[in-house]
Design a protein around this motif. Structure first.
Motif, PDB file in Angstrom:
ATOM      1  N   PRO A   1       0.797  -1.230   0.000  1.00 37.79           N
ATOM      2  CA  PRO A   1       0.000   0.000   0.000  1.00 37.79           C
ATOM      3  C   PRO A   1       0.829   1.279   0.000  1.00 37.79           C
ATOM      4  O   PRO A   1       0.365   2.316  -0.474  1.00 37.79           O
ATOM      5  N   ASP A   2       2.072   1.208   0.509  1.00 36.70           N
ATOM      6  CA  ASP A   2       2.863   2.439   0.560  1.00 36.70           C
ATOM      7  C   ASP A   2       3.461   2.826  -0.787  1.00 36.70           C
ATOM      8  O   ASP A   2       4.176   3.824  -0.886  1.00 36.70           O
ATOM      9  N   THR A   3       3.156   2.069  -1.849  1.00 41.72           N
ATOM     10  CA  THR A   3       3.518   2.510  -3.200  1.00 41.72           C
ATOM     11  C   THR A   3       2.515   3.509  -3.756  1.00 41.72           C
ATOM     12  O   THR A   3       2.767   4.143  -4.786  1.00 41.72           O
ATOM     13  N   VAL A   4       1.360   3.647  -3.100  1.00 40.84           N
ATOM     14  CA  VAL A   4       0.264   4.466  -3.633  1.00 40.84           C
ATOM     15  C   VAL A   4       0.556   5.951  -3.459  1.00 40.84           C
ATOM     16  O   VAL A   4       0.932   6.411  -2.366  1.00 40.84           O
ATOM     17  N   VAL A   5       0.363   6.699  -4.542  1.00 39.96           N
ATOM     18  CA  VAL A   5       0.432   8.161  -4.517  1.00 39.96           C
ATOM     19  C   VAL A   5      -0.777   8.699  -5.271  1.00 39.96           C
ATOM     20  O   VAL A   5      -1.563   7.939  -5.843  1.00 39.96           O
ATOM     21  N   GLY A   6      -0.916  10.012  -5.297  1.00 41.45           N
ATOM     22  CA  GLY A   6      -2.017  10.620  -6.024  1.00 41.45           C
ATOM     23  C   GLY A   6      -1.841  10.504  -7.527  1.00 41.45           C
ATOM     24  O   GLY A   6      -0.735  10.241  -8.026  1.00 41.45           O
ATOM     25  N   PRO A   7      -2.908  10.732  -8.283  1.00 41.51           N
ATOM     26  CA  PRO A   7      -2.870  10.517  -9.733  1.00 41.51           C
ATOM     27  C   PRO A   7      -1.968  11.459 -10.493  1.00 41.51           C
ATOM     28  O   PRO A   7      -1.529  11.130 -11.599  1.00 41.51           O
ATOM     29  N   ASP A   8      -1.672  12.613  -9.922  1.00 46.40           N
ATOM     30  CA  ASP A   8      -0.832  13.596 -10.602  1.00 46.40           C
ATOM     31  C   ASP A   8       0.467  13.863  -9.846  1.00 46.40           C
ATOM     32  O   ASP A   8       1.172  14.835 -10.138  1.00 46.40           O
ATOM     33  N   ASP A   9       0.780  13.022  -8.881  1.00 42.61           N
ATOM     34  CA  ASP A   9       1.997  13.216  -8.096  1.00 42.61           C
ATOM     35  C   ASP A   9       3.239  12.787  -8.886  1.00 42.61           C
ATOM     36  O   ASP A   9       3.159  11.989  -9.819  1.00 42.61           O
ATOM     37  N   GLU A  10       4.357  13.312  -8.482  1.00 46.21           N
ATOM     38  CA  GLU A  10       5.624  12.941  -9.095  1.00 46.21           C
ATOM     39  C   GLU A  10       5.929  11.466  -8.837  1.00 46.21           C
ATOM     40  O   GLU A  10       5.684  10.948  -7.742  1.00 46.21           O
ATOM     41  N   VAL A  11       6.440  10.778  -9.853  1.00 47.40           N
ATOM     42  CA  VAL A  11       6.837   9.383  -9.723  1.00 47.40           C
ATOM     43  C   VAL A  11       8.357   9.313  -9.827  1.00 47.40           C
ATOM     44  O   VAL A  11       8.957   9.944 -10.708  1.00 47.40           O
TER      45      VAL A  11
END
Length: 278
Positions: free
Chosen positions: A98-108
């Motif tokens: 679950p800690d791989t999850v970020v927002g849809p427009d966040d920096e990857v």
């Protein structure tokens, strides 16, 4: 309805969009967007009385308490073909934390030492009620609360050439942008009729349909319930269509500064800029 969370990272506020097309604040009635919330009706929420969002901020991950993320590999016929793989006779399963999850427009972030960071637009299924040893696929969709978009970002060398399991190429930080919203299951009468598209720096790379899945959503929920308990808030990433860098020699892998945009019919759009991890 659409459920989402907006605001700065770690301080997102729950919002909802109903039939009138307006985003409204959910804070007067709930603390956050959780799986049990997705089954409530507009009337139960008192939607018309909720304040309208006057300034829509950054979309965060649309679910506050993501459980386990169960991912399906090689689940599109054209993707199996482009990678030279034999279509599986049973779903290929791996997990993302679950800690791989970020927002849809966040920096990857591209991991240190990575030369083969890749993209994957996927339909993500949000589980709404406990699924354990289901009798068959015909009852499976009743356990789905809604649908959203996932970018199952992958590092192919870590995944395929470093030994062990796929998990090493799938669990790097920021490798699961999710959102922008969850569309409730009642708004998606047939999850096998959705178009998926992904662009890299404006170039259309993936243009597929969930009709091309080898194992459809109902089958996946039923199948997984035979091996693990699916709990409310768990997410299933259902696989990706053709057009990834792994299967297309003319497509370069991702580098810092690249922009990836993806969309699924009815589920909105994502846009990420990739950067080097430090």
């Amino acid at each position: 309805m659409k459920f989402a969370r907006h605001g700065r990272p770690g301080a997102e506020k729950p919002i909802v969009c109903g039939a009138d097309g307006q985003w409204r604040e959910l804070a007067p009635v709930v603390r956050d967007v959780t799986a049990d919330l997705l089954s409530r009706s507009e009337a139960e929420l008192g939607l018309e009385s909720l304040p309208v969002v006057t300034h829509l901020e950054r979309f965060g991950p649309p679910l506050a308490q993501v459980g386990k993320i169960v991912c399906i590999g090689l689940n599109y016929r054209d993707h199996a073909q482009e990678t030279g793989a034999t279509p599986p006779t049973e779903p290929i399963v791996f997990l993302k934390a679950p800690d791989t999850v970020v927002g849809p427009d966040d920096e990857v972030l591209i991991p240190g030492g990575s030369q083969r960071t890749d993209w994957e637009v996927e339909l993500a299924v949000v589980i709404g009620s406990r699924a354990r040893y289901l009798d068959g696929p015909e009852s499976a969709l009743a356990h789905v609360a809604g649908y959203t978009i996932s970018n199952d970002v992958s590092e192919r060398e870590f995944q395929l050439e470093r030994g062990g399991q796929w998990d090493k190429g799938k669990n790097c930080e920021t490798f699961n942008p999710l959102g922008p919203w969850i569309l409730t299951a009642d708004e998606v009468p047939d999850p096998q009729r959705l178009g998926l598209r992904l662009r890299v720096n404006g170039r259309l790379c993936q243009d597929g349909t969930t009709a091309d899945m080898i194992f459809d959503v109902a089958h996946l929920v039923w199948y997984l319930s035979q091996f693990m308990v699916l709990n409310p808030g768990d997410v299933i990433n259902t696989g990706t269509p053709a057009g990834v860098a792994l299967g297309s020699p003319e497509l370069p892998y991702l580098r810092p500064g690249d922009v990836v945009e993806l969309e699924i019919d009815g589920l909105g759009r994502q846009r990420q800029t990739f950067a080097a991890a430090h």
